[in-house]
Design a protein around this motif. Structure first.
Motif, mmCIF file in Angstrom:
data_model
loop_
_atom_site.group_PDB
_atom_site.id
_atom_site.type_symbol
_atom_site.label_atom_id
_atom_site.label_comp_id
_atom_site.label_asym_id
_atom_site.label_seq_id
_atom_site.Cartn_x
_atom_site.Cartn_y
_atom_site.Cartn_z
ATOM 1 N N PHE A 130 0.772 -1.010 -0.069
ATOM 2 C CA PHE A 130 -0.081 0.220 0.207
ATOM 3 C C PHE A 130 0.700 1.136 0.095
ATOM 4 C CE2 PHE A 130 -2.233 -3.394 2.274
ATOM 5 C CZ PHE A 130 -3.361 -3.520 1.534
ATOM 6 N N LYS A 131 2.190 1.054 -0.233
ATOM 7 C CA LYS A 131 3.005 2.298 -0.173
ATOM 8 C C LYS A 131 3.638 2.443 -1.539
ATOM 9 C CE LYS A 131 4.965 1.991 4.465
ATOM 10 N NZ LYS A 131 6.097 1.819 5.381
ATOM 11 N N PHE A 132 3.394 3.756 -2.213
ATOM 12 C CA PHE A 132 4.026 4.108 -3.332
ATOM 13 C C PHE A 132 4.757 5.283 -3.384
ATOM 14 C CE2 PHE A 132 -0.191 1.656 -3.772
ATOM 15 C CZ PHE A 132 0.040 0.646 -4.587
ATOM 16 N N PRO A 133 6.074 5.048 -3.034
ATOM 17 C CA PRO A 133 6.903 6.328 -2.689
ATOM 18 C C PRO A 133 7.259 6.949 -4.136
ATOM 19 C CG PRO A 133 8.084 4.294 -2.555
ATOM 20 C CD PRO A 133 6.573 4.007 -2.628
ATOM 21 N N GLY A 134 7.654 8.079 -3.921
ATOM 22 C CA GLY A 134 7.998 8.938 -5.087
ATOM 23 C C GLY A 134 9.424 9.012 -5.201
ATOM 24 N N GLU A 135 10.147 9.623 -6.294
ATOM 25 C CA GLU A 135 11.612 9.570 -6.529
ATOM 26 C C GLU A 135 12.504 10.132 -5.361
ATOM 27 O OE1 GLU A 135 14.580 10.782 -10.078
ATOM 28 O OE2 GLU A 135 12.826 11.771 -9.793
ATOM 29 N N ALA A 136 12.054 11.022 -4.619
ATOM 30 C CA ALA A 136 12.920 11.555 -3.635
ATOM 31 C C ALA A 136 13.007 10.572 -2.557
ATOM 32 C CB ALA A 136 12.380 12.776 -3.287
ATOM 33 N N LYS A 137 11.824 9.734 -2.116
ATOM 34 C CA LYS A 137 11.994 8.842 -1.113
ATOM 35 C C LYS A 137 12.930 7.708 -1.266
ATOM 36 C CE LYS A 137 7.699 9.903 1.416
ATOM 37 N NZ LYS A 137 6.503 9.681 1.839
ATOM 38 N N VAL A 138 12.823 7.142 -2.640
ATOM 39 C CA VAL A 138 13.516 6.066 -3.022
ATOM 40 C C VAL A 138 15.098 6.356 -3.375
ATOM 41 C CG1 VAL A 138 13.792 4.162 -4.638
ATOM 42 C CG2 VAL A 138 11.801 4.899 -4.149
ATOM 43 N N THR A 139 15.207 7.627 -3.759
ATOM 44 C CA THR A 139 16.766 7.968 -3.745
ATOM 45 C C THR A 139 17.477 8.025 -2.696
ATOM 46 O OG1 THR A 139 16.094 9.208 -5.957
ATOM 47 C CG2 THR A 139 18.133 9.816 -4.922
ATOM 48 N N HIS A 140 16.621 8.671 -1.483
ATOM 49 C CA HIS A 140 17.373 8.872 -0.083
ATOM 50 C C HIS A 140 17.440 7.521 0.592
ATOM 51 C CE1 HIS A 140 17.499 13.181 0.422
ATOM 52 N NE2 HIS A 140 16.201 13.391 -0.193
ATOM 53 N N PHE A 141 16.421 6.509 0.193
ATOM 54 C CA PHE A 141 16.660 5.233 0.668
ATOM 55 C C PHE A 141 17.866 4.515 0.079
ATOM 56 C CE2 PHE A 141 16.083 0.434 -0.114
ATOM 57 C CZ PHE A 141 15.920 0.092 1.321
ATOM 58 N N VAL A 174 18.897 0.412 -8.137
ATOM 59 C CA VAL A 174 18.529 1.609 -9.057
ATOM 60 C C VAL A 174 17.087 2.086 -8.619
ATOM 61 C CG1 VAL A 174 18.361 2.435 -11.406
ATOM 62 C CG2 VAL A 174 19.916 0.616 -10.840
ATOM 63 N N ALA A 175 16.920 3.191 -8.555
ATOM 64 C CA ALA A 175 15.564 4.108 -8.450
ATOM 65 C C ALA A 175 14.870 4.032 -9.796
ATOM 66 C CB ALA A 175 15.735 5.148 -8.039
ATOM 67 N N THR A 176 13.948 3.219 -10.092
ATOM 68 C CA THR A 176 13.209 3.193 -11.320
ATOM 69 C C THR A 176 11.778 3.603 -11.328
ATOM 70 O OG1 THR A 176 12.869 0.921 -10.895
ATOM 71 C CG2 THR A 176 14.779 1.543 -12.333
ATOM 72 N N HIS A 198 4.894 5.242 -9.495
ATOM 73 C CA HIS A 198 5.791 5.587 -8.332
ATOM 74 C C HIS A 198 6.976 4.812 -8.692
ATOM 75 C CE1 HIS A 198 4.760 1.314 -8.571
ATOM 76 N NE2 HIS A 198 5.458 0.936 -7.598
ATOM 77 N N TRP A 199 7.967 4.826 -7.487
ATOM 78 C CA TRP A 199 9.329 4.687 -7.886
ATOM 79 C C TRP A 199 9.716 3.448 -6.966
ATOM 80 C CZ3 TRP A 199 13.069 7.140 -10.838
ATOM 81 C CH2 TRP A 199 12.539 8.231 -11.750
ATOM 82 N N GLN A 200 10.602 2.486 -7.379
ATOM 83 C CA GLN A 200 10.985 1.383 -6.720
ATOM 84 C C GLN A 200 12.619 1.338 -6.739
ATOM 85 O OE1 GLN A 200 7.316 -1.683 -7.858
ATOM 86 N NE2 GLN A 200 9.483 -1.943 -8.379
ATOM 87 N N ALA A 201 13.318 0.666 -5.555
ATOM 88 C CA ALA A 201 14.557 0.544 -5.396
ATOM 89 C C ALA A 201 14.846 -0.966 -5.959
ATOM 90 C CB ALA A 201 14.888 0.724 -3.970
ATOM 91 N N ASP A 202 14.945 -0.972 -7.286
ATOM 92 C CA ASP A 202 14.870 -2.300 -7.952
ATOM 93 C C ASP A 202 16.413 -2.983 -8.026
ATOM 94 O OD1 ASP A 202 12.172 -2.726 -8.777
ATOM 95 O OD2 ASP A 202 12.510 -1.348 -10.468
ATOM 96 N N VAL A 203 16.518 -4.225 -7.996
ATOM 97 C CA VAL A 203 17.777 -4.855 -7.767
ATOM 98 C C VAL A 203 18.154 -5.561 -9.085
ATOM 99 C CG1 VAL A 203 19.047 -6.875 -6.757
ATOM 100 C CG2 VAL A 203 17.330 -5.468 -5.354
#
Length: 662
Positions: free
Chosen positions: A531-542, A591-593, A610-615
């Motif tokens: 239920f979480k769909f973060p934006g680019e900034a949150k994923v980049t900071h993560f 990578v933030a995608t 939304h953005w993900q931290a894909d492996v």
């Protein structure tokens, strides 16, 4: 030195550079001292090779083509030449323009009229200057410049692109032998192969440049009779073309070669359109369709026809000569095609290299060759036959003389010939420079300038001394060992693709969504991510605050055990790479995608994406992301992937022909 270091360096590789320069000087001096004797020796050797090994050339060429088509239709066709998540570096029009300009664009200008007319006047199996001779002339031209030519170039290009972009080997001819000799490609055997490839490319380009400036000279003389046909004009042309090529290689691939290639294709299509409309348009279309059908229906018979029962010299002077010349040029054209094909799938590569240039070639010969034959047969312009037989280089300009707007067409054509020469020279210089630097993709400017200048100097020197023909013949002799190397490379590629299938199964088993979360309480965390769909900034900071520190912890621990790992920070991600001396490096990237919001949640979200931290590993995405994981969970996932890497590469080396899969 690791594989990554070997392909990244831009310095001259002295074991390749020094022997190349020494042999080049030796051949130039030897040819200059007695060009007539050199020509006789090389010509006799060529005649013996084509007569003794003609069957081998034809059989090998057929194998190359059939092998490529089978690979293209197989399940392996979906494999990308590079990471699975990568995109092609160049658009399809730019890619086609570059491979065509480097391949044989200039050959079409030279032979588009000359070859059909010559075969029409002296056919191997028909009565001269008849309808049967016209049909046979066009069939021969289609066969000589159709699928087989691009099958040779395509196989070499595919092998080099696959090993370089899929498995991290140097973008050099030596890499084609990796399945056979392994890491010894970095030793003397690999050096010899690359020296051989450089010499073939260098002298092939130099001799073609030197011999073909006669066509430029003929065109200039046709337009302005005050310009004589002599070596002074031709040497001047070589000098100007070399300067233009130097400017192009300094500009680089994107600004220089690509833009010139697009200009070439635009001008070539422009000339084709004009000749089509001022010529017998309906006849051209009829002939194009009929000739293409005849070519396809007779391709098997022509492929294996060696005129064994007639014992004619024609097959050696034409078909075998052209195929041998193409094989000799395969290192240059194949490596250049590979260099510009990163990111394409194998299927896109194969059918792009085979189908599109072949259809364009057939249309070119239909427009120019069939129009020339139409003018001879229907309008009585048989004077063109004598002019072409007397001097092949003036064929196109004498052909224009029989059409409207002849002066305009000639001016455009002379300019097009020059730009084609420049494109061949600068692309050849980039290839030679890459080979002399151990397969480096980026090299210092002075190196590119050196090779471009050397090509022009060789061409000018040998043109003055009359030794170009001898060096051209010598280059073709190189086709015999290279045909053997290409067969070995095809076998190695097949074995590598088989292993690729096993690697894909291993990756699929490892790519379990949610695997990075810890066992304790992981179900609540996993459920919350739905239920979480973060934006680019949150994923980049993560990635910066969690993933990168996790990688640094693993890096420190590996250093204690004597393993060196590098962490590379990029704009949208971070990469962890473990260097190994004898095998391919381990590669783990986060990578933030950007992704679309799942349809089930789209109504409750005010955003579409939304953005993900894909492996990712070396060959592509693993199918899961890390956003929401703790630092310990990221470390666990990284170690899991590292363990998978060691298990696959090292567990059963006896079952693998070579260990370069990560």
């Amino acid at each position: 030195m690791t594989n990554s270091q070997k392909t990244a360096t831009g310095a001259i590789l002295l074991p390749v550079f020094i022997p190349t320069v020494i042999v080049t000087l030796f051949l130039i001096v030897g040819t200059l001292s007695n060009p007539e004797l050199a020509g006789e020796v090389f010509q006799s050797a060529l005649a013996w090779v084509t007569k003794t090994f003609g069957w081998f050339y034809m059989l090998a060429t057929a194998i190359f083509l059939v092998f490529l088509v089978c690979i293209g239709f197989s399940r392996w066709g979906n494999i990308r030449l590079g990471p699975d998540h990568g995109d092609p570096e160049y658009s399809f029009p730019a890619w086609f323009a570059m491979l065509f300009s480097a391949g044989y664009g200039i050959a079409l200008l030279f032979f588009g009229v000359a070859e059909p007319v010559l075969h029409f006047s002296q056919p191997p199996n028909a009565t001269a200057e008849t309808i049967g001779a016209a049909r046979e002339a066009m069939q021969i031209a289609y066969f000589h410049w159709g699928l087989h030519i691009w099958g040779i170039y395509g196989l070499m290009g595919l092998v080099l692109a696959y090993f370089a972009f899929r498995h991290g080997l140097p973008l050099a001819v030596r890499s084609a032998l990796y399945p056979l000799i392994g890491d010894r490609i970095y030793g003397p055997i690999g050096h010899i192969v690359d020296v051989f490839a450089i010499l073939g490319t260098l002298f092939g380009l130099a001799t073609t440049l030197g011999l073909s400036v006669t066509q430029i000279n003929a065109g200039l003389h046709y337009l302005w009779e005050d310009i004589p046909i002599n070596t002074t004009v031709q040497i001047t042309a070589i000098g100007l073309i070399t300067l233009a090529a130097i400017g192009s290689v300094v500009a680089g691939m994107d600004k220089g070669v690509k833009n010139l290639s697009i200009l070439n294709m635009g001008l070539a299509v422009f000339i084709m359109v004009i000749v089509f409309f001022v010529g017998p348009s309906i006849h051209i279309l009829d002939a194009f369709v009929q000739n293409t059908g005849s070519y396809l229906s007779n391709i098997v018979e022509r492929t294996f026809n060696l005129q064994a029962y007639t014992q004619s010299d024609w097959i050696g002077n034409w078909t075998l000569f052209i195929f041998a010349w193409t094989i000799a040029w395969a290192p240059f054209v194949g490596l250049f095609i590979a260099k510009i094909s990163r990111g394409r799938t194998i299927r896109q590569f194969i059918f792009g290299v085979l189908a599109v240039p072949t259809l364009f070639t057939f249309l070119w010969f239909a427009i120019f060759g069939d129009t020339a034959l139409y003018l001879i047969m229907e309008q009585g312009k048989d004077v063109l036959i004598g002019e072409v037989q007397a001097d092949h280089s003036v064929a196109l300009f004498q052909f224009y003389d029989l059409l409207p707007w002849s002066t305009f067409l000639s001016v455009i054509t002379v300019f097009l010939i020059i730009t084609f020469f420049v494109t061949s020279s600068d692309s050849g210089s980039l290839v030679v420079d890459s080979l002399a630097s151990g397969g480096a993709l980026e090299t210092p400017v002075w190196q590119r300038v050196f090779w471009a200048s050397l090509e022009g100097i060789i061409a000018a020197t040998l043109l003055l001394a009359g030794g170009l023909g001898a060096l051209q013949t010598m280059s073709i002799l190189a086709a015999l060992p290279f045909a053997i190397i290409m067969l070995i490379a095809a076998l190695g590629l097949w074995r590598a693709l088989v292993i690729e299938g096993h690697r894909g199964a291993a990756v699929e088993a490892a790519a379990t969504p949610g695997r990075a979360f810890s066992n304790e309480g992981s179900w609540r965390k996993r459920l919350s991510t739905l239920f979480k769909f973060p934006g680019e900034a949150k994923v980049t900071h993560f990635i910066k605050d969690v993933v990168e520190p996790a990688m640094e912890e693993v890096q420190k621990e590996l250093a204690i055990h004597g393993w060196k790992a590098n962490i590379t920070r990029e704009e949208n991600g971070v990469t962890f790479q473990l260097e190994r001396d004898e095998k391919l490096d381990f590669y783990y990237q986060v990578v933030a995608t950007e992704h679309e919001i799942p349809e089930a949640h789209s109504e409750n979200s005010k955003y579409d994406t939304h953005w993900q931290a894909d492996v990712y590993i070396r060959n592509g995405a693993l199918g899961y992301e890390l956003y929401g994981c703790s630092q310990d969970e990221v470390i666990r996932d990284l170690i899991d992937q590292l363990e998978q890497y060691f298990n696959f590469v090292d567990a059963a080396p006896g079952q693998l022909p070579w260990n370069t899969v990560s």
